[in-house]
Every structure is written in structure tokens, then in C-alpha cells.
Motif scaffolding. Structure first.
Motif, mmCIF file in Angstrom:
data_model
loop_
_atom_site.group_PDB
_atom_site.id
_atom_site.type_symbol
_atom_site.label_atom_id
_atom_site.label_comp_id
_atom_site.label_asym_id
_atom_site.label_seq_id
_atom_site.Cartn_x
_atom_site.Cartn_y
_atom_site.Cartn_z
ATOM 1 N N MET A 1 0.833 -1.172 0.000
ATOM 2 C CA MET A 1 0.000 0.000 0.000
ATOM 3 C C MET A 1 0.888 1.248 0.000
ATOM 4 S SD MET A 1 -3.236 0.888 2.362
ATOM 5 C CE MET A 1 -2.656 1.652 3.856
ATOM 6 N N LYS A 2 0.589 2.223 -0.868
ATOM 7 C CA LYS A 2 1.378 3.441 -0.962
ATOM 8 C C LYS A 2 0.901 4.467 0.066
ATOM 9 C CE LYS A 2 2.588 3.063 -5.767
ATOM 10 N NZ LYS A 2 2.597 3.712 -7.086
ATOM 11 N N THR A 3 1.850 5.251 0.528
ATOM 12 C CA THR A 3 1.553 6.347 1.446
ATOM 13 C C THR A 3 1.589 7.663 0.664
ATOM 14 O OG1 THR A 3 3.870 6.761 1.976
ATOM 15 C CG2 THR A 3 2.709 5.088 3.317
ATOM 16 N N ALA A 4 1.174 8.723 1.308
ATOM 17 C CA ALA A 4 1.261 10.045 0.690
ATOM 18 C C ALA A 4 2.712 10.361 0.342
ATOM 19 C CB ALA A 4 0.682 11.102 1.623
ATOM 20 N N HIS A 5 3.638 9.977 1.229
ATOM 21 C CA HIS A 5 5.066 10.197 0.978
ATOM 22 C C HIS A 5 5.506 9.464 -0.294
ATOM 23 C CE1 HIS A 5 9.271 10.945 1.810
ATOM 24 N NE2 HIS A 5 9.508 9.671 1.629
ATOM 25 N N ASP A 6 5.030 8.242 -0.490
ATOM 26 C CA ASP A 6 5.361 7.477 -1.688
ATOM 27 C C ASP A 6 4.859 8.180 -2.941
ATOM 28 O OD1 ASP A 6 6.485 5.411 -0.119
ATOM 29 O OD2 ASP A 6 4.569 4.330 -0.037
ATOM 30 N N LEU A 7 3.641 8.702 -2.875
ATOM 31 C CA LEU A 7 3.066 9.397 -4.025
ATOM 32 C C LEU A 7 3.847 10.671 -4.354
ATOM 33 C CD1 LEU A 7 -0.736 9.015 -3.200
ATOM 34 C CD2 LEU A 7 0.578 7.754 -4.922
ATOM 35 N N VAL A 8 4.251 11.396 -3.334
ATOM 36 C CA VAL A 8 5.030 12.612 -3.560
ATOM 37 C C VAL A 8 6.402 12.260 -4.139
ATOM 38 C CG1 VAL A 8 6.188 14.565 -2.420
ATOM 39 C CG2 VAL A 8 3.804 14.009 -1.862
ATOM 40 N N ALA A 9 7.038 11.232 -3.614
ATOM 41 C CA ALA A 9 8.344 10.813 -4.135
ATOM 42 C C ALA A 9 8.238 10.414 -5.602
ATOM 43 C CB ALA A 9 8.909 9.667 -3.304
ATOM 44 N N ALA A 10 7.213 9.684 -5.955
ATOM 45 C CA ALA A 10 7.008 9.288 -7.348
ATOM 46 C C ALA A 10 6.741 10.518 -8.221
ATOM 47 C CB ALA A 10 5.853 8.296 -7.452
ATOM 48 N N ALA A 11 5.968 11.456 -7.705
ATOM 49 C CA ALA A 11 5.675 12.681 -8.452
ATOM 50 C C ALA A 11 6.949 13.465 -8.715
ATOM 51 C CB ALA A 11 4.664 13.533 -7.676
ATOM 52 N N ARG A 12 7.809 13.553 -7.726
ATOM 53 C CA ARG A 12 9.059 14.310 -7.897
ATOM 54 C C ARG A 12 9.927 13.719 -9.005
ATOM 55 N NH1 ARG A 12 9.411 15.598 -1.796
ATOM 56 N NH2 ARG A 12 8.657 17.743 -1.846
ATOM 57 N N GLY A 13 9.774 12.438 -9.256
ATOM 58 C CA GLY A 13 10.512 11.805 -10.342
ATOM 59 C C GLY A 13 9.976 12.164 -11.720
ATOM 60 N N ARG A 14 8.806 12.761 -11.769
ATOM 61 C CA ARG A 14 8.162 13.088 -13.051
ATOM 62 C C ARG A 14 8.120 14.575 -13.362
ATOM 63 N NH1 ARG A 14 2.306 10.812 -13.477
ATOM 64 N NH2 ARG A 14 2.532 11.967 -15.417
ATOM 65 N N ILE A 15 8.534 15.415 -12.429
ATOM 66 C CA ILE A 15 8.346 16.856 -12.605
ATOM 67 C C ILE A 15 9.674 17.589 -12.664
ATOM 68 C CG2 ILE A 15 6.115 16.771 -11.427
ATOM 69 C CD1 ILE A 15 7.559 18.148 -9.021
ATOM 70 N N HIS A 16 9.571 18.876 -12.957
ATOM 71 C CA HIS A 16 10.749 19.744 -12.976
ATOM 72 C C HIS A 16 10.683 20.658 -11.753
ATOM 73 C CE1 HIS A 16 14.043 21.859 -15.103
ATOM 74 N NE2 HIS A 16 13.639 22.831 -14.306
ATOM 75 N N GLU A 17 11.547 20.382 -10.769
ATOM 76 C CA GLU A 17 11.620 21.238 -9.583
ATOM 77 C C GLU A 17 12.764 22.223 -9.759
ATOM 78 O OE1 GLU A 17 9.963 19.482 -5.532
ATOM 79 O OE2 GLU A 17 11.782 18.445 -6.153
ATOM 80 N N ILE A 18 12.547 23.439 -9.288
ATOM 81 C CA ILE A 18 13.571 24.477 -9.356
ATOM 82 C C ILE A 18 13.789 25.052 -7.967
ATOM 83 C CG2 ILE A 18 13.273 25.074 -11.785
ATOM 84 C CD1 ILE A 18 11.366 27.297 -10.958
ATOM 85 N N ASP A 19 15.033 25.393 -7.664
ATOM 86 C CA ASP A 19 15.318 25.957 -6.347
ATOM 87 C C ASP A 19 14.860 27.416 -6.310
ATOM 88 O OD1 ASP A 19 17.387 27.732 -7.304
ATOM 89 O OD2 ASP A 19 18.837 26.102 -7.156
ATOM 90 N N PRO A 20 14.793 28.010 -5.119
ATOM 91 C CA PRO A 20 14.294 29.377 -5.011
ATOM 92 C C PRO A 20 15.047 30.395 -5.872
ATOM 93 C CG PRO A 20 14.216 28.358 -2.865
ATOM 94 C CD PRO A 20 14.957 27.396 -3.785
ATOM 95 N N ASP A 21 16.358 30.222 -6.043
ATOM 96 C CA ASP A 21 17.101 31.166 -6.877
ATOM 97 C C ASP A 21 16.670 31.062 -8.339
ATOM 98 O OD1 ASP A 21 18.559 32.313 -4.784
ATOM 99 O OD2 ASP A 21 20.133 30.791 -4.921
ATOM 100 N N ALA A 22 16.563 29.849 -8.854
ATOM 101 C CA ALA A 22 16.096 29.650 -10.234
ATOM 102 C C ALA A 22 14.636 30.072 -10.367
ATOM 103 C CB ALA A 22 16.275 28.192 -10.648
ATOM 104 N N ALA A 23 13.883 29.943 -9.293
ATOM 105 C CA ALA A 23 12.469 30.318 -9.321
ATOM 106 C C ALA A 23 12.290 31.817 -9.543
ATOM 107 C CB ALA A 23 11.775 29.885 -8.029
ATOM 108 N N MET A 24 13.228 32.623 -9.068
ATOM 109 C CA MET A 24 13.126 34.080 -9.285
ATOM 110 C C MET A 24 13.036 34.376 -10.778
ATOM 111 S SD MET A 24 13.036 35.887 -6.440
ATOM 112 C CE MET A 24 13.539 37.514 -6.931
ATOM 113 N N ALA A 25 13.893 33.756 -11.580
ATOM 114 C CA ALA A 25 13.873 33.968 -13.032
ATOM 115 C C ALA A 25 12.617 33.351 -13.640
ATOM 116 C CB ALA A 25 15.127 33.375 -13.669
ATOM 117 N N ALA A 26 12.237 32.162 -13.175
ATOM 118 C CA ALA A 26 11.051 31.487 -13.707
ATOM 119 C C ALA A 26 9.790 32.298 -13.426
ATOM 120 C CB ALA A 26 10.935 30.080 -13.123
ATOM 121 N N LEU A 27 9.721 32.920 -12.260
ATOM 122 C CA LEU A 27 8.561 33.745 -11.912
ATOM 123 C C LEU A 27 8.436 34.939 -12.852
ATOM 124 C CD1 LEU A 27 8.836 33.769 -8.022
ATOM 125 C CD2 LEU A 27 7.110 32.596 -9.380
#
Length: 126
Positions: A1-27
Motif C-alpha cells: 500500500m502506498k503512502t502520501a510520501h510514496d506518491l510525492v516521491a514518485a511525483a518528484r521523479g516526473r516533474i521539474h523542480e527548481i530551487d528558489p534562486d532559479a524560481a526568481m527567473a522562472a517567476l
């Protein structure tokens, strides 16, 4: 059975995360910035220019708001620590959105990095 943590970990493998410094330009280049936290969290403080669409309403709002209809929108998402934003980014990708970024560490990381936030003005009773 998957937990919320498992779902978030799997999601992070599919998305593009940017750190706050890179986010300034992206914003600066984003067509829309979406805060997927609850309304009370958003009201307590948020990134300037962000609109509030709580995670539980995201797919419904995206489907009903003409201004959010284009799948080519440049989108930046965030939540408190990035779990809800990761799940939201996956949902948006599944809906066909092509350019979605999530701020790694969320609002907490943004604040810890000393980035600017909007906070409600407290009325003076003097």
C-alpha cells in the motif's frame, strides 16, 4: 500500500523542480504562478503575483477557467514544502500542460532563502 510520501516521491521523479534562486527567473517569465496551499495559508503570506488555487480544487479550476485553458502556459507552482505542488505538477502534466515548474522546498524554502513575500497589512487601531 502506498503512502502520501510514496506518491510525492514518485511525483518528484516526473516533474521539474527548481530551487528558489532559479524560481526568481522562472517567476519573471511565468504566465501564471499558482499557490496550491489552502486559503488561510495563502492569506498569511504568499509570493507576489501568485493566485491561490488549493490542491483539492486545481483540476476543476483549470478545467473551468478560460484564462488557464492554454496548455502552453508557463506555470510555476508552490505549496508549503513542495509535496502538494509536486502532486499538482503531475496532475497538470497529465492534463496536457507542457511547461510546469515546482519550487523545491516550497514556500518555506522561499522564505528561508530570504526571497520577497506578500503579507497582509495589520490594521492600526491607534
Amino acid at each position: 500500500m502506498k503512502t502520501a510520501h510514496d506518491l510525492v516521491a514518485a511525483a518528484r521523479g516526473r516533474i521539474h523542480e527548481i530551487d528558489p534562486d532559479a524560481a526568481m527567473a522562472a517567476l519573471a517569465e511565468a504566465d501564471v504562478v499558482i499557490d496550491v496551499r489552502e486559503a488561510d495559508e495563502y492569506t498569511a503570506g504568499h509570493i507576489a503575483g501568485a493566485i491561490n488555487i488549493p490542491r483539492g480544487l486545481l483540476e476543476f479550476r483549470l478545467s473551468s477557467a478560460a484564462e488557464l485553458d492554454s496548455r502552453a502556459l508557463r506555470v510555476v507552482l508552490y505549496c508549503k514544502t513542495s509535496g502538494r505542488a509536486a502532486l499538482s505538477a503531475v496532475a497538470m502534466a497529465d492534463m496536457g500542460y507542457l511547461d510546469v515548474h515546482s519550487i523545491a522546498g516550497g514556500y518555506d524554502a522561499w522564505v528561508a532563502a530570504g526571497k520577497p513575500v506578500m503579507k497582509p497589512a495589520v490594521p492600526s487601531f491607534e
